[in-house]
Design a protein around this motif. Structure first.
Motif, PDB file in Angstrom:
ATOM      1  N   UNK A   1     -29.820  13.623 -50.004  1.00 51.61           N
ATOM      2  CA  UNK A   1     -30.289  12.432 -49.280  1.00 51.61           C
ATOM      3  C   UNK A   1     -29.289  11.833 -48.303  1.00 51.61           C
ATOM      4  N   UNK A   2     -28.016  12.181 -48.409  1.00 51.54           N
ATOM      5  CA  UNK A   2     -27.014  11.534 -47.561  1.00 51.54           C
ATOM      6  C   UNK A   2     -27.306  11.679 -46.073  1.00 51.54           C
ATOM      7  N   UNK A   3     -27.489  12.932 -45.633  1.00 55.09           N
ATOM      8  CA  UNK A   3     -27.675  13.139 -44.182  1.00 55.09           C
ATOM      9  C   UNK A   3     -29.009  12.597 -43.675  1.00 55.09           C
ATOM     10  N   UNK A   4     -30.101  12.874 -44.405  1.00 54.64           N
ATOM     11  CA  UNK A   4     -31.358  12.246 -43.964  1.00 54.64           C
ATOM     12  C   UNK A   4     -31.271  10.716 -43.907  1.00 54.64           C
ATOM     13  N   UNK A   5     -30.497  10.093 -44.819  1.00 61.68           N
ATOM     14  CA  UNK A   5     -30.351   8.629 -44.775  1.00 61.68           C
ATOM     15  C   UNK A   5     -29.631   8.201 -43.495  1.00 61.68           C
ATOM     16  N   UNK A   6     -28.587   8.949 -43.106  1.00 62.98           N
ATOM     17  CA  UNK A   6     -27.885   8.605 -41.855  1.00 62.98           C
ATOM     18  C   UNK A   6     -28.790   8.785 -40.631  1.00 62.98           C
ATOM     19  N   UNK A   7     -29.699   9.754 -40.740  1.00 58.39           N
ATOM     20  CA  UNK A   7     -30.627   9.983 -39.608  1.00 58.39           C
ATOM     21  C   UNK A   7     -31.644   8.859 -39.460  1.00 58.39           C
ATOM     22  N   UNK A   8     -31.818   8.064 -40.520  1.00 63.69           N
ATOM     23  CA  UNK A   8     -32.796   6.967 -40.463  1.00 63.69           C
ATOM     24  C   UNK A   8     -32.516   5.983 -39.330  1.00 63.69           C
ATOM     25  N   UNK A   9     -31.267   5.914 -38.875  1.00 68.57           N
ATOM     26  CA  UNK A   9     -30.934   4.955 -37.812  1.00 68.57           C
ATOM     27  C   UNK A   9     -31.355   5.449 -36.434  1.00 68.57           C
ATOM     28  N   UNK A  10     -31.873   6.675 -36.392  1.00 69.62           N
ATOM     29  CA  UNK A  10     -32.391   7.198 -35.129  1.00 69.62           C
ATOM     30  C   UNK A  10     -31.323   7.893 -34.305  1.00 69.62           C
ATOM     31  N   UNK A  11     -31.752   8.462 -33.167  1.00 72.60           N
ATOM     32  CA  UNK A  11     -30.849   9.251 -32.325  1.00 72.60           C
ATOM     33  C   UNK A  11     -29.614   8.465 -31.914  1.00 72.60           C
ATOM     34  N   UNK A  12     -28.587   9.206 -31.569  1.00 73.88           N
ATOM     35  CA  UNK A  12     -27.360   8.617 -31.046  1.00 73.88           C
ATOM     36  C   UNK A  12     -27.674   7.768 -29.821  1.00 73.88           C
ATOM     37  N   UNK A  13     -26.857   6.744 -29.591  1.00 73.36           N
ATOM     38  CA  UNK A  13     -27.112   5.834 -28.471  1.00 73.36           C
ATOM     39  C   UNK A  13     -27.309   6.584 -27.155  1.00 73.36           C
ATOM     40  N   UNK A  14     -26.525   7.635 -26.967  1.00 70.24           N
ATOM     41  CA  UNK A  14     -26.589   8.387 -25.709  1.00 70.24           C
ATOM     42  C   UNK A  14     -27.967   9.018 -25.512  1.00 70.24           C
ATOM     43  N   UNK A  15     -28.657   9.329 -26.627  1.00 67.58           N
ATOM     44  CA  UNK A  15     -29.969   9.977 -26.539  1.00 67.58           C
ATOM     45  C   UNK A  15     -31.115   9.028 -26.875  1.00 67.58           C
ATOM     46  N   UNK A  16     -30.874   7.757 -26.731  1.00 65.65           N
ATOM     47  CA  UNK A  16     -31.888   6.780 -27.121  1.00 65.65           C
ATOM     48  C   UNK A  16     -32.331   5.994 -25.893  1.00 65.65           C
ATOM     49  N   UNK A  17     -33.307   6.567 -25.164  1.00 67.65           N
ATOM     50  CA  UNK A  17     -33.638   6.077 -23.819  1.00 67.65           C
ATOM     51  C   UNK A  17     -34.162   4.633 -23.769  1.00 67.65           C
ATOM     52  N   UNK A  18     -34.886   4.193 -24.828  1.00 66.00           N
ATOM     53  CA  UNK A  18     -35.489   2.856 -24.770  1.00 66.00           C
ATOM     54  C   UNK A  18     -34.549   1.756 -25.232  1.00 66.00           C
ATOM     55  N   UNK A  19     -33.392   2.177 -25.773  1.00 66.12           N
ATOM     56  CA  UNK A  19     -32.498   1.210 -26.402  1.00 66.12           C
ATOM     57  C   UNK A  19     -32.066   0.058 -25.505  1.00 66.12           C
ATOM     58  N   UNK A  20     -31.660   0.383 -24.285  1.00 65.57           N
ATOM     59  CA  UNK A  20     -31.094  -0.650 -23.407  1.00 65.57           C
ATOM     60  C   UNK A  20     -32.129  -1.741 -23.136  1.00 65.57           C
ATOM     61  N   UNK A  21     -33.363  -1.333 -22.848  1.00 65.93           N
ATOM     62  CA  UNK A  21     -34.410  -2.326 -22.575  1.00 65.93           C
ATOM     63  C   UNK A  21     -34.700  -3.177 -23.822  1.00 65.93           C
ATOM     64  N   UNK A  22     -34.752  -2.526 -24.986  1.00 62.16           N
ATOM     65  CA  UNK A  22     -35.005  -3.256 -26.225  1.00 62.16           C
ATOM     66  C   UNK A  22     -33.892  -4.258 -26.535  1.00 62.16           C
ATOM     67  N   UNK A  23     -32.673  -3.900 -26.170  1.00 64.49           N
ATOM     68  CA  UNK A  23     -31.552  -4.816 -26.380  1.00 64.49           C
ATOM     69  C   UNK A  23     -31.694  -6.012 -25.434  1.00 64.49           C
ATOM     70  N   UNK A  24     -32.087  -5.736 -24.195  1.00 66.49           N
ATOM     71  CA  UNK A  24     -32.235  -6.805 -23.210  1.00 66.49           C
ATOM     72  C   UNK A  24     -33.329  -7.779 -23.649  1.00 66.49           C
ATOM     73  N   UNK A  25     -34.384  -7.245 -24.216  1.00 70.95           N
ATOM     74  CA  UNK A  25     -35.483  -8.086 -24.703  1.00 70.95           C
ATOM     75  C   UNK A  25     -35.201  -8.679 -26.085  1.00 70.95           C
ATOM     76  N   UNK A  26     -34.074  -8.335 -26.640  1.00 69.49           N
ATOM     77  CA  UNK A  26     -33.671  -8.804 -27.976  1.00 69.49           C
ATOM     78  C   UNK A  26     -34.667  -8.408 -29.054  1.00 69.49           C
TER      79      UNK A  26
END
Ligand SMILES: [Fe+2]
Ligand SMILES: [Fe+2]
Lengths: 95, 315
Positions: free
Chosen positions: B193-218
């Motif tokens: 379960x260790x690695x699948x648990x770490x994957x729960x946080x989703x892709x790395x920031x570099x590969x997370x295209x919607x992240x910046x907009x979601x951060x801006x919208x809080x």
């Protein structure tokens, strides 16, 4: 046979004697009896309430957020509605 | 009402968000904000509901009555979490049944962790400790989400989650202080379960295209990698107390960073599981579809009964 979805209900809970019922969320149920039972299971699993109201969401009428200025601004300018607006001489007690 | 152009509306919306004023259901919001939230909240709801399956499977096999009552209460909580979230997605104008149909058709995703099987009793403790632990890390951050109904739902969920993690950890403490076979079972669960648990946080920031907009919208307050790091930092000492080894040879404290370093994640596995090829994807979706289909007559009968009674009343 009915293909209609169960209606939506708003749930209000009185957390303890002496307090108001407060909106906690909504749920779907076919009628008021089941809405109350579902509300019991969904919103009071940890003694959050001693009384539940359910109201079919259809019957809730809300003010329009775009009217907020005209509705609520007038009261912002009436500071004289608050006790702190009035000066009373030093030494006046119980007021 | 004054008519405002789109740009002006968007500007006002962002100013509200910047000032930490919550957005409520009837307030104006950009279409993309609404869409992002519908996607995120419904997938969160699906995760709570699908998450009941691996654990529910163990209710009848819990080793004693105490553990059984606890597991039953936890699984019931997860059903509640799903329901709070489905009702908050409805406040955005989404159709609850349509979001579920999207789950069943494979269009909507849910947390990839629930596509791994729970094969031993130690898995149940490990799920509580690591999976609910990771979920808490995510959900605590979401309590400050700019969308009011989602944020309020998260506050309630977080209050309930902390028992989930503690009961799991307690169960593992018992196993780790038990026979060598019990301890080995706990270690085996940890290894899976260790690695699948770490994957729960989703892709790395570099590969997370919607992240910046979601951060801006809080909608989001912390990046996937930041949350993942916080989880690792919090969990390593807990594993030490259990006497369990984390299955990562590169895991070590980095004095300079003030964080634990860990190996890169196997993102191929993550995407395989997200895209439907994990060990239990098919089983999970089939179970959900069956629940809807087999429960349909109950829903119809309840509705027909309610309508009949309402008619009698007015007659
Ligand atoms: Fe949950
Ligand atoms: Fe949980």
């Amino acid at each position: 046979m009915s293909n209609r979805e169960w209606p939506l209900w708003e749930v209000f809970i009185r957390s303890k004697q002496g307090l108001n019922h407060k909106h906690v969320g909504s749920l779907r149920a076919p009628d008021a009896t089941l809405a109350l039972e579902n509300a019991r299971d969904v919103y009071t699993r940890r003694s959050e309430g001693i009384s539940i109201w359910v109201v079919e969401s259809n019957y809730v009428h809300a003010s329009d957020p775009s009217d907020a200025d005209s509705l609520f601004e007038p009261s912002d300018t009436k500071v004289y509605r608050h006790p702190t607006f009035y000066d009373v001489p030093d030494g006046v007690k119980h007021m | 009402m004054k008519t405002l152009d789109l740009q002006e509306l968007e500007k006002r919306f962002q100013e509200k968000v910047d000032k930490e004023i919550k957005i409520e259901p009837n307030d104006w919001m950009p279409d993309e904000y609404r869409k992002t939230l519908i996607r995120q909240i419904s997938q969160h709801a699906h995760s709570e509901i699908v998450g009941m399956l691996p654990e529910g499977n163990w209710i009848t096999r819990a080793p004693n009555l105490r553990r059984k009552a606890v597991l039953l209460a936890k699984v019931q909580d997860e059903a509640g979490h799903g329901l709070y979230l489905y009702s908050s997605v409805e406040t955005l104008g989404a159709d609850r049944e349509a979001t579920m149909d999207d789950l069943h058709s494979g269009k909507a995703k849910y947390s990839s962790i629930f596509n791994y099987p729970a094969v031993t009793w130690a898995d149940i403790g490990t799920i509580g400790w690591l999976v609910d632990g990771a979920a808490i890390m995510n959900q605590v951050a979401l309590c400050r989400c700019s969308y009011g109904p989602y944020a309020r739902g998260m506050v309630k969920i977080c209050k309930e989650e902390s028992f989930h993690q503690r009961q799991g950890y307690e169960s593992l403490v018992t196993l780790c202080n038990g026979t060598p076979a019990q301890k080995a079972m706990a270690q085996d669960a940890m290894n899976r379960f260790w690695w699948p648990a770490l994957m729960m946080f989703g892709p790395s920031d570099a590969d997370s295209p919607h992240s910046a907009q979601s951060m801006k919208w809080k909608i989001k307050r912390f990046s996937n990698d930041e949350l993942r790091q916080s989880f690792v930092d919090a969990t390593v000492p807990q594993a030490e107390i259990l006497g369990l080894t984390i299955p990562d040879p590169n895991l070590k404290w980095n004095e300079e960073r003030g964080h634990y370093d860990f190996s890169p994640i196997n993102w191929d596995e993550f995407w395989q599981v997200v895209n439907g090829n994990g060990p239990c994807n098919k089983e999970r979706i089939d179970a959900r579809k069956k629940a809807k289909e087999n429960g349909m007559w109950v829903r119809e009968a309840a509705m027909a009964y309610a309508e009949k009674r309402a008619m009698k009343k007015t007659a």
